[in-house]
Design a protein around this motif. Structure first.
Motif, mmCIF file in Angstrom:
data_model
loop_
_atom_site.group_PDB
_atom_site.id
_atom_site.type_symbol
_atom_site.label_atom_id
_atom_site.label_comp_id
_atom_site.label_asym_id
_atom_site.label_seq_id
_atom_site.Cartn_x
_atom_site.Cartn_y
_atom_site.Cartn_z
ATOM 1 N N ALA A 130 0.832 -1.208 0.000
ATOM 2 C CA ALA A 130 0.000 0.000 0.000
ATOM 3 C C ALA A 130 0.863 1.253 0.000
ATOM 4 C CB ALA A 130 -0.933 -0.014 1.203
ATOM 5 N N ARG A 131 1.954 1.220 0.758
ATOM 6 C CA ARG A 131 2.832 2.385 0.859
ATOM 7 C C ARG A 131 3.447 2.742 -0.491
ATOM 8 N NH1 ARG A 131 7.930 2.077 4.956
ATOM 9 N NH2 ARG A 131 8.457 0.366 3.510
ATOM 10 N N ILE A 132 3.980 1.756 -1.191
ATOM 11 C CA ILE A 132 4.603 2.047 -2.480
ATOM 12 C C ILE A 132 3.549 2.332 -3.546
ATOM 13 C CG2 ILE A 132 4.763 -0.344 -3.325
ATOM 14 C CD1 ILE A 132 7.444 2.420 -3.690
ATOM 15 N N GLU B 91 1.994 -16.006 -5.337
ATOM 16 C CA GLU B 91 1.080 -15.522 -4.302
ATOM 17 C C GLU B 91 1.472 -14.122 -3.846
ATOM 18 O OE1 GLU B 91 -1.784 -16.722 -3.056
ATOM 19 O OE2 GLU B 91 -1.626 -18.212 -4.660
ATOM 20 N N THR B 92 2.768 -13.848 -3.792
ATOM 21 C CA THR B 92 3.222 -12.509 -3.439
ATOM 22 C C THR B 92 2.640 -11.483 -4.393
ATOM 23 O OG1 THR B 92 5.307 -13.443 -2.636
ATOM 24 C CG2 THR B 92 5.270 -11.087 -3.050
ATOM 25 N N SER B 93 2.641 -11.802 -5.671
ATOM 26 C CA SER B 93 2.108 -10.887 -6.669
ATOM 27 C C SER B 93 0.589 -10.785 -6.609
ATOM 28 C CB SER B 93 2.538 -11.325 -8.074
ATOM 29 O OG SER B 93 3.871 -10.935 -8.354
ATOM 30 N N GLN B 94 -0.072 -11.861 -6.216
ATOM 31 C CA GLN B 94 -1.525 -11.783 -6.082
ATOM 32 C C GLN B 94 -1.907 -10.795 -4.983
ATOM 33 O OE1 GLN B 94 -3.992 -13.350 -8.130
ATOM 34 N NE2 GLN B 94 -4.991 -11.626 -7.103
ATOM 35 N N LEU B 95 -1.182 -10.869 -3.852
ATOM 36 C CA LEU B 95 -1.415 -9.887 -2.793
ATOM 37 C C LEU B 95 -1.114 -8.489 -3.310
ATOM 38 C CD1 LEU B 95 -1.937 -9.186 0.251
ATOM 39 C CD2 LEU B 95 0.550 -9.292 0.519
ATOM 40 N N TRP B 96 -0.011 -8.339 -4.026
ATOM 41 C CA TRP B 96 0.367 -7.051 -4.600
ATOM 42 C C TRP B 96 -0.787 -6.479 -5.418
ATOM 43 C CZ3 TRP B 96 5.091 -4.221 -4.636
ATOM 44 C CH2 TRP B 96 5.130 -3.170 -5.549
ATOM 45 N N ARG B 97 -1.341 -7.280 -6.325
ATOM 46 C CA ARG B 97 -2.404 -6.780 -7.199
ATOM 47 C C ARG B 97 -3.650 -6.434 -6.391
ATOM 48 N NH1 ARG B 97 -4.020 -8.785 -13.206
ATOM 49 N NH2 ARG B 97 -1.754 -8.610 -13.348
ATOM 50 N N ASP B 98 -4.007 -7.280 -5.438
ATOM 51 C CA ASP B 98 -5.204 -7.026 -4.626
ATOM 52 C C ASP B 98 -5.085 -5.703 -3.874
ATOM 53 O OD1 ASP B 98 -6.179 -9.459 -5.483
ATOM 54 O OD2 ASP B 98 -5.686 -10.534 -3.622
ATOM 55 N N VAL B 99 -3.922 -5.473 -3.276
ATOM 56 C CA VAL B 99 -3.738 -4.249 -2.479
ATOM 57 C C VAL B 99 -3.694 -3.016 -3.375
ATOM 58 C CG1 VAL B 99 -2.183 -3.038 -0.902
ATOM 59 C CG2 VAL B 99 -2.616 -5.480 -0.593
ATOM 60 N N VAL B 100 -3.041 -3.096 -4.521
ATOM 61 C CA VAL B 100 -3.003 -1.954 -5.436
ATOM 62 C C VAL B 100 -4.421 -1.575 -5.856
ATOM 63 C CG1 VAL B 100 -2.276 -1.178 -7.730
ATOM 64 C CG2 VAL B 100 -0.659 -2.376 -6.249
ATOM 65 N N ILE B 101 -5.261 -2.565 -6.116
ATOM 66 C CA ILE B 101 -6.661 -2.294 -6.481
ATOM 67 C C ILE B 101 -7.392 -1.614 -5.327
ATOM 68 C CG2 ILE B 101 -8.869 -3.392 -7.007
ATOM 69 C CD1 ILE B 101 -7.257 -5.480 -8.639
ATOM 70 N N GLU B 102 -7.126 -2.048 -4.112
ATOM 71 C CA GLU B 102 -7.760 -1.420 -2.948
ATOM 72 C C GLU B 102 -7.338 0.043 -2.806
ATOM 73 O OE1 GLU B 102 -6.527 -3.946 0.236
ATOM 74 O OE2 GLU B 102 -7.681 -5.664 -0.485
ATOM 75 N N VAL B 103 -6.035 0.311 -2.966
ATOM 76 C CA VAL B 103 -5.532 1.680 -2.840
ATOM 77 C C VAL B 103 -6.062 2.557 -3.965
ATOM 78 C CG1 VAL B 103 -3.434 3.113 -2.855
ATOM 79 C CG2 VAL B 103 -3.475 0.958 -1.580
ATOM 80 N N ALA B 104 -6.329 1.969 -5.121
ATOM 81 C CA ALA B 104 -6.814 2.737 -6.272
ATOM 82 C C ALA B 104 -8.118 3.464 -5.962
ATOM 83 C CB ALA B 104 -7.000 1.811 -7.475
ATOM 84 N N ALA B 105 -8.893 2.963 -5.003
ATOM 85 C CA ALA B 105 -10.144 3.627 -4.638
ATOM 86 C C ALA B 105 -9.900 5.031 -4.091
ATOM 87 C CB ALA B 105 -10.892 2.782 -3.608
ATOM 88 N N GLU B 106 -8.691 5.282 -3.583
ATOM 89 C CA GLU B 106 -8.337 6.611 -3.065
ATOM 90 C C GLU B 106 -7.952 7.572 -4.187
ATOM 91 O OE1 GLU B 106 -5.174 6.116 -0.232
ATOM 92 O OE2 GLU B 106 -6.073 4.292 0.603
#
Length: 347
Positions: free
Chosen positions: A164-166, A191-206
Motif C-alpha cells: 500500500a505504501r509504495i 502468491e506474493t504478486s496476487q497480494l500485490w495486485r489485490d492491495v493496489v486495487i484497494e488503494v486505487a479507490a483513493e
C-alpha cells in the motif's frame, strides 16, 4: 544543508566529482559536502562495506549523493561483507522504500537507442520500485537436500502495508504527470504478486482520477521495447523494478543516462546513477557522468526544495547533448571530465 558524498567503488568517485562541480556551478544554495567511504573501498579501509561513521553521516545528512559499489576483488568475501551490502544496508537503515527511476529520451540520443528512433522518441516514463522487501531482503541461504545436494533459496514476500505504501507513491507520481499508472506483477503464478495486485486495487479507490492498469512482468518487458510510449508510471516490486529499469536504460540510449532517487516517507533521499561501478574502465576517464549529474538534479528537486536549480541542470545536460557531447557509451570519445565540462558550458 549537508550532503553526504558516498562515492564508493570503480567509476563512482569520477562521476560524483563531476556532479559536485555542476552543483557548485549551477548555484545550488546553502550546500555543504562531507565524504565518507562505502562499499569495497570502505571494506578495504575499515573492514566493513558500511562502517558506523559512514552510516552516521548518512543519517545526519539532508541528502546523500551516491556513486556506485562493486569490486571484483571482494567477490569471495562472505555475503554480509561484500560491497553491495552497503547500498542494501543504507536502504534498510534509512527506510528508503521508494525508488524513482525516470526514463526519458533526449531527442539528440535517438540514434543511440537500441530501438527504432520513431519508437524511442516516445519514451517518457517513471518506474516506481519498492526497495525494502522482495527476495533482496527475504530469508536466504544455502542448504542440503535430502539427497545431499546443495540448494540455494531466497524467499520473496511482501505484506499489505508495504504494498500500500509504495502503491500510494506510484499513484501520487502519476497524479503529478499524465494520470496513468501500470502495476507490474506476476499474479498468475506468485502468491506474493496476487497480494500485490489485490492491495493496489484497494488503494486505487483513493485515486479515482488515476487510470490504473495491470501487466505481468514478462509482458511488461516485451512492451517496453515494442511500445514504450504507452507507459506513464510503472509501479512494481524490488526484483522486477531492478530488471525493468535497466532495460529502460537501453531504450533511452545508455545505462549511463538514467538517474534515480531512493526516498523515505519524509522525502529524504539517496540519489545515484542506476549503473554499476564498471571496474573495467575505472580510473580511465571513460565513464559517462550524466546519470550522476541528473541524480544531483533530482536531489535538488525532491529533497532540497531547489527545483529551479534542478531545471537549470537538466536544461544544461540537454544543451550539452544538443551540442554533440558524447562519451564512449554514447558513441563518442569525450572523457568524464570533458562531459562534465560540456554541462558546465551549458549552464
Amino acid at each position: 544543508m549537508l550532503i553526504a558524498l558516498l562515492a564508493g567503488d570503480g567509476i563512482g568517485p569520477e562521476v560524483v566529482a563531476e556532479a559536485v562541480r555542476v552543483l557548485e556551478a549551477a548555484g545550488a544554495r546553502d550546500l555543504t559536502f562531507e565524504a565518507a567511504p562505502v562499499g569495497g573501498a570502505a571494506y578495504k579501509a575499515e573492514g566493513h562495506p558500511l562502517p558506523p561513521a559512514t552510516l552516521d553521516l548518512a543519517r545526519r545528512a539532508d541528502a546523500i549523493l551516491f556513486g556506485a559499489v562493486g569490486d571484483p576483488t571482494c567477490d569471495s568475501l562472505e555475503r554480509h561483507l561484500r560491497p553491495e551490502q552497503a547500498i542494501l544496508g543504507l536502504r534498510k537503515e534509512l527506510a528508503l522504500f521508494a525508488n524513482l527511476r525516470p526514463a526519458k529520451l533526449f531527442p539528440e540520443l535517438a540514434d543511440a537507442s537500441a530501438l527504432r528512433p520513431e519508437v524511442a522518441t516516445r519514451i517518457d516514463l517513471v518506474i516506481v520500485r519498492e526497495l525494502n522487501g522482495d527476495v533482496y531482503f527475504g530469508e536466504k541461504g544455502m542448504r542440503k537436500t535430502g539427497a545431499g545436494r546443495r540448494e540455494g533459496y531466497d524467499i520473496m514476500s511482501y505484506n499489505e502495508d508495504e504494498v500500500a505504501r509504495i502503491a500510494r507513491v506510484g499513484f501520487e507520481t502519476a497524479r503529478a504527470r499524465r494520470g496513468r499508472l501500470c502495476s507490474v506483477d506476476k499474479a498468475n503464478v506468485l502468491e506474493t504478486s496476487q497480494l500485490w495486485r489485490d492491495v493496489v486495487i484497494e488503494v486505487a479507490a483513493e485515486y479515482p482520477d488515476i487510470a490504473l492498469s495491470h501487466m505481468y512482468v514478462d509482458n511488461a518487458a516485451m512492451q517496453l521495447v515494442r511500445d514504450p510510449g504507452q507507459f506513464d508510471v510503472i509501479v512494481t516490486g524490488n526484483l522486477f523494478g531492478d530488471i525493468l529499469s535497466d532495460q529502460a536504460s537501453m531504450c533511452v540510449g545508455s545505462i549511463g543516462m538514467l538517474p534515480s532517487a531512493s526516498l523515505d516517507a519524509n522525502q529524504k533521499g539517496l540519489y545515484e546513477p542506476i549503473h554499476g561501478s564498471a571496474p573495467d574502465i575505472a580510473g580511465q576517464g571513460k565513464a559517462n557522468p550524466l546519470a550522476t549529474i541528473l541524480s544531483a538534479a533530482m536531489m535538488l528537486r525532491y529533497s532540497l526544495g531547489q527545483a529551479d536549480v534542478a531545471d537549470r541542470i537538466e536544461a544544461a545536460v540537454a544543451k550539452a547533448l544538443a551540442r554533440g557531447a558524447r562519451s564512449a557509451d554514447l558513441g563518442g570519445a569525450m572523457t568524464t571530465a570533458q562531459m562534465g565540462q560540456a554541462v558546465l558550458a551549458g549552464l
